[in-house]
Design a protein around this motif. Structure first.
Motif, PDB file in Angstrom:
ATOM      1  N   UNK A 192       0.818  -1.209   0.000  1.00  8.44           N
ATOM      2  CA  UNK A 192       0.000   0.000   0.000  1.00  8.44           C
ATOM      3  C   UNK A 192       0.850   1.257   0.000  1.00  8.44           C
ATOM      4  N   UNK A 193       2.048   1.178  -0.600  1.00  4.71           N
ATOM      5  CA  UNK A 193       3.014   2.267  -0.573  1.00  4.71           C
ATOM      6  C   UNK A 193       2.931   3.084  -1.861  1.00  4.71           C
ATOM      7  N   UNK A 194       2.820   4.420  -1.710  1.00  6.14           N
ATOM      8  CA  UNK A 194       2.786   5.309  -2.869  1.00  6.14           C
ATOM      9  C   UNK A 194       4.052   6.152  -2.998  1.00  6.14           C
ATOM     10  N   UNK A 195       4.735   6.387  -1.911  1.00  4.61           N
ATOM     11  CA  UNK A 195       5.995   7.149  -1.971  1.00  4.61           C
ATOM     12  C   UNK A 195       7.131   6.194  -2.341  1.00  4.61           C
ATOM     13  N   UNK A 245       8.713  15.623   4.327  1.00 11.49           N
ATOM     14  CA  UNK A 245       8.717  14.790   3.129  1.00 11.49           C
ATOM     15  C   UNK A 245       7.974  13.469   3.262  1.00 11.49           C
ATOM     16  N   UNK A 246       7.985  12.867   4.434  1.00 10.20           N
ATOM     17  CA  UNK A 246       7.313  11.572   4.592  1.00 10.20           C
ATOM     18  C   UNK A 246       5.832  11.815   4.806  1.00 10.20           C
ATOM     19  N   UNK A 247       5.040  11.434   3.833  1.00  7.58           N
ATOM     20  CA  UNK A 247       3.614  11.754   3.849  1.00  7.58           C
ATOM     21  C   UNK A 247       2.794  10.588   4.394  1.00  7.58           C
ATOM     22  N   UNK A 248       2.973   9.401   3.832  1.00  9.52           N
ATOM     23  CA  UNK A 248       2.167   8.242   4.224  1.00  9.52           C
ATOM     24  C   UNK A 248       2.636   7.646   5.543  1.00  9.52           C
ATOM     25  N   UNK A 249       1.701   7.123   6.295  1.00 11.14           N
ATOM     26  CA  UNK A 249       2.047   6.442   7.551  1.00 11.14           C
ATOM     27  C   UNK A 249       2.916   5.222   7.302  1.00 11.14           C
ATOM     28  N   UNK A 250       2.632   4.477   6.215  1.00 17.77           N
ATOM     29  CA  UNK A 250       3.409   3.269   5.927  1.00 17.77           C
ATOM     30  C   UNK A 250       4.853   3.636   5.587  1.00 17.77           C
ATOM     31  N   UNK A 251       5.052   4.748   4.858  1.00 15.69           N
ATOM     32  CA  UNK A 251       6.410   5.199   4.536  1.00 15.69           C
ATOM     33  C   UNK A 251       7.157   5.537   5.822  1.00 15.69           C
ATOM     34  N   UNK A 283      20.683  13.179  -6.267  1.00 15.78           N
ATOM     35  CA  UNK A 283      20.660  14.485  -6.936  1.00 15.78           C
ATOM     36  C   UNK A 283      19.268  14.777  -7.488  1.00 15.78           C
ATOM     37  N   UNK A 284      18.632  13.756  -8.089  1.00 23.76           N
ATOM     38  CA  UNK A 284      17.280  13.958  -8.627  1.00 23.76           C
ATOM     39  C   UNK A 284      16.308  14.365  -7.520  1.00 23.76           C
ATOM     40  N   UNK A 285      16.394  13.698  -6.370  1.00 25.42           N
ATOM     41  CA  UNK A 285      15.500  14.036  -5.252  1.00 25.42           C
ATOM     42  C   UNK A 285      15.824  15.415  -4.685  1.00 25.42           C
ATOM     43  N   UNK A 286      17.108  15.769  -4.664  1.00 27.82           N
ATOM     44  CA  UNK A 286      17.514  17.090  -4.185  1.00 27.82           C
ATOM     45  C   UNK A 286      16.872  18.183  -5.038  1.00 27.82           C
ATOM     46  N   UNK A 287      16.892  18.007  -6.354  1.00 29.00           N
ATOM     47  CA  UNK A 287      16.297  18.994  -7.252  1.00 29.00           C
ATOM     48  C   UNK A 287      14.770  18.958  -7.172  1.00 29.00           C
ATOM     49  N   UNK A 288      14.236  17.756  -7.016  1.00 31.29           N
ATOM     50  CA  UNK A 288      12.768  17.599  -6.949  1.00 31.29           C
ATOM     51  C   UNK A 288      12.184  18.334  -5.746  1.00 31.29           C
ATOM     52  N   UNK A 289      12.913  18.306  -4.614  1.00 30.15           N
ATOM     53  CA  UNK A 289      12.423  18.972  -3.405  1.00 30.15           C
ATOM     54  C   UNK A 289      12.326  20.479  -3.595  1.00 30.15           C
ATOM     55  N   UNK A 333       0.418  14.431  -7.957  1.00 31.37           N
ATOM     56  CA  UNK A 333       0.285  13.224  -7.128  1.00 31.37           C
ATOM     57  C   UNK A 333       0.716  13.507  -5.694  1.00 31.37           C
ATOM     58  N   UNK A 334       1.858  14.198  -5.556  1.00 30.45           N
ATOM     59  CA  UNK A 334       2.360  14.492  -4.204  1.00 30.45           C
ATOM     60  C   UNK A 334       1.447  15.488  -3.506  1.00 30.45           C
ATOM     61  N   UNK A 335       0.963  16.491  -4.235  1.00 29.36           N
ATOM     62  CA  UNK A 335       0.031  17.446  -3.637  1.00 29.36           C
ATOM     63  C   UNK A 335      -1.215  16.738  -3.130  1.00 29.36           C
ATOM     64  N   UNK A 336      -1.719  15.804  -3.945  1.00 28.57           N
ATOM     65  CA  UNK A 336      -2.907  15.049  -3.537  1.00 28.57           C
ATOM     66  C   UNK A 336      -2.613  14.218  -2.294  1.00 28.57           C
ATOM     67  N   UNK A 337      -1.453  13.564  -2.279  1.00 22.83           N
ATOM     68  CA  UNK A 337      -1.084  12.742  -1.121  1.00 22.83           C
ATOM     69  C   UNK A 337      -0.958  13.582   0.142  1.00 22.83           C
ATOM     70  N   UNK A 338      -0.337  14.777  -0.008  1.00 22.85           N
ATOM     71  CA  UNK A 338      -0.172  15.636   1.170  1.00 22.85           C
ATOM     72  C   UNK A 338      -1.518  16.150   1.672  1.00 22.85           C
TER      73      UNK A 338
END
Length: 585
Positions: free
Chosen positions: A55-58, A108-114, A304-310, A317-322
């Motif tokens: 049930x993981x989305x992140x 950054x950690x949105x879901x409880x499972x994450x 590096x990709x995550x650094x730029x993404x932040x 998708x992330x907005x919806x999850x948050x």
């Protein structure tokens, strides 16, 4: 011969049909998962199946790691599973782990499972000493881990010894102090009791917020050599690349933030880090194996990709999850408040019930005492009545004797006395008779007075009896049950009345409407948590200093490890993970 050939062909066909799948075991921090995979599956097919199962989305933080020879590697998403260089014995084992770490867990950690998976992985790394953790922080982290497992501290449930089977602290910390398991448990329990009111998710998040400030948190270390052949360590994490002395994994000698790196490349075994500033020197180093080089490059690209993404606007998708996470958090807060209110009302009802029970027992005792007093009054009245009757009979008898004496005196007076001697004797007898008559009269009067007094006492006893009955009736009429329900309730010392008050509260009276106004208000509260965390950090540091002071006197200095000594030096200098990065960056 033809039949044998046909039989062999049929067997080979069956084998091919049976070989269209292969079995996989995926080890997560929570459980082992078993899957049957198709031969054509690529890494992303298996990875997505695992994520759906959990049930993981992140998904961008995680990967499937496998052991190969004397190192580890990560499953490539665009490559067939069976084309990877790994042992093919079935079931093929993969470890589902966090491959990349967030810069700020709370943001950054949105879901409880994450969050839960990160919590379990970081806790394991600290206990197995893959991440260095100072003793005082270990105690505080253990208290949050216990809270996440057991919920709020309850002294009636969590009695001394309840942590005896738990692995709470790194062995290095336990060996560093002259403290028994009971002493460690006492320290941890004191901190644990202060966390009351937090949910499991909140306790896990507090754990991660403390852990992310540890120097070795989220860093992957690799042995390298510079151009001069000097042995060094390369650290790759969410913030950039760091170069360490092999004897000091806590403080980097130099760091390259991701936003200051223009290019990373490697050829054969040589890596080159090209800074954004073209005037700066290119940092080159060598690693020992090609497989390690590929792993380093994977981690560099991913981080590096995550650094730029932040630093970009969140995807839809992330907005919806948050948004969903905020709504879920608000809903949980409302639910928790409702449960706390129900608990409070239930406790108040139990206290009211206990008060009524005590009052009932008190009334029963008073009724019992009044009943006994009534019985004693009745017995006293009967005894007084009997005594009065006896006194009355004695008075009648004495009066009768007095009358007989008087008759005898009159008879003697009229009797003729012929001689002086007879006259003298007669006078003497008359005197004695008069004396006896006088004495009898006095005794008769005394007995009559005593009978009157007994009659008066009997009257008073009957009045006391009437008052006792009136008191008993008054106590009975005061019973809380007869007042509540309008009918008399029989008093019993053995049990409460069967039709006593009902303390179950209707859910309808305690329900809350989940309105938009509540959501907005709670959302504003959630946004304020970032500011509040700065204040909590000060409290956290005070807690850590207090814990350190408490156990410092029991430390065995000779057992300090090199990392302990380095950490203490950094603490004395006032340096931290963040200040080190800013300084060397």
């Amino acid at each position: 011969m033809a039949s044998v050939l046909a039989s062999k062909m049929g067997l080979n066909s069956l084998r091919r049909k049976q070989a269209k799948t292969f079995s996989v075991t995926v080890v997560t921090m929570d459980a082992d998962l078993e899957f049957s995979c198709e031969l054509k599956w690529k890494g992303k097919d298996l990875f997505e199946l695992v994520c759906r199962t959990l049930g993981l989305r992140e998904t961008w933080f995680f990967g499937l790691r496998y052991d190969v020879k004397d190192t580890v590697a990560w499953l490539k998403m665009d490559k067939k599973v069976l084309d990877h260089d790994m042992p093919k014995e079935e079931p093929i084992v993969f470890h589902f782990l966090a491959k990349f770490y967030p810069e700020n867990v709370e943001d950054e950690l949105v879901q409880d499972i994450t969050q839960h998976l990160f919590f379990l992985q970081v806790k394991t790394s600290i206990l197995e000493e893959e991440i260095y953790c100072p003793p005082e922080a270990s105690v505080l982290l253990a208290s949050y881990a216990i809270h996440a497992k057991y919920g709020d501290y309850d002294p009636n449930v969590h009695k001394p010894g309840f942590l005896s089977q738990e692995e709470l602290l790194p062995k290095r910390v336990i060996n560093l102090y002259q403290m028994t398991a009971e002493m460690w448990e006492e320290r941890i329990t004191v901190c644990y009791a202060e966390h009351r009111g937090r949910t499991r998710d909140e306790a896990e998040m507090e754990y991660l917020k403390i852990a992310q400030d540890l120097e070795m948190y989220g860093v992957n270390y690799f042995s390298i050599r510079n151009k001069k052949g000097t042995s060094l360590l390369l650290g790759v994490d969410a913030l950039g690349l760091h170069i360490y002395d092999p004897s000091n994994k806590l403080t980097p000698k130099i760091s390259f933030p991701w936003n200051e790196i223009r290019n990373i490349s490697y050829s054969d075994k040589e890596f080159a880090i090209k800074p954004l500033d073209k005037r700066a020197d290119v940092f080159k180093f060598n690693s020992s194996k090609l497989r390690v080089n590929k792993l380093i490059l994977q981690l560099c690209i991913g981080n590096h990709d995550l650094f730029m993404r932040r630093r970009r606007v969140d995807s839809l998708e992330v907005q919806q999850m948050k948004m969903q996470a905020r709504e879920e958090k608000a809903r949980k807060q409302m639910e928790r408040r409702r449960l706390e209110r129900e608990k409070q009302l239930r406790e108040e009802a139990e206290r009211a019930r206990d008060d009524l029970e005590r009052r009932l027992i008190q009334l029963q005792d008073e009724a019992h005492m009044a009943n006994e007093a009534l019985l004693r009054s009745e017995e006293t009245a009967d005894l007084l009545a009997e005594k009065a009757q006896i006194a009355e009979e004695e008075a009648k008898l004495l009066a009768q004797k007095a009358a007989e004496a008087e008759q005898e005196m009159r008879r003697i007076k009229v009797t003729a006395i012929r001689t002086e001697e007879e006259k003298r004797l007669m006078e003497q007898k008359m005197l004695e008779a008069e004396m006896l008559a006088l004495k009898m009269a006095e005794e008769s009067e005394r007995r009559a007075n005593e009978a009157d007094q007994l009659k008066q006492d009997l009257q008073e006893a009957r009045e006391s009896e009437r008052k006792a009955k009136s008191k008993l009736l008054e106590i009975t009429s005061k019973s809380p049950y007869s007042q509540s329900f309008g009918s008399p309730v029989p008093l019993s010392a053995n049990a409460l009345p069967p039709d006593g008050p009902n303390f179950n509260f209707s859910m309808e009276n305690l329900s809350f409407d989940f309105k938009d106004t509540d959501m907005k208000r709670l959302s504003m509260e959630i946004e304020k948590e970032k500011v509040e965390y700065m204040e909590k950090s000060k409290h956290l540091q005070e807690q850590l200093n207090e814990l350190k002071t408490e156990i410092e006197s029991l430390k065995l200095k000779e057992r300090e490890t090199p990392l302990d000594i380095l950490h203490n030096e950094n603490t004395e200098k006032g340096t931290s993970k963040q200040s080190n990065f800013k300084k060397v960056g």
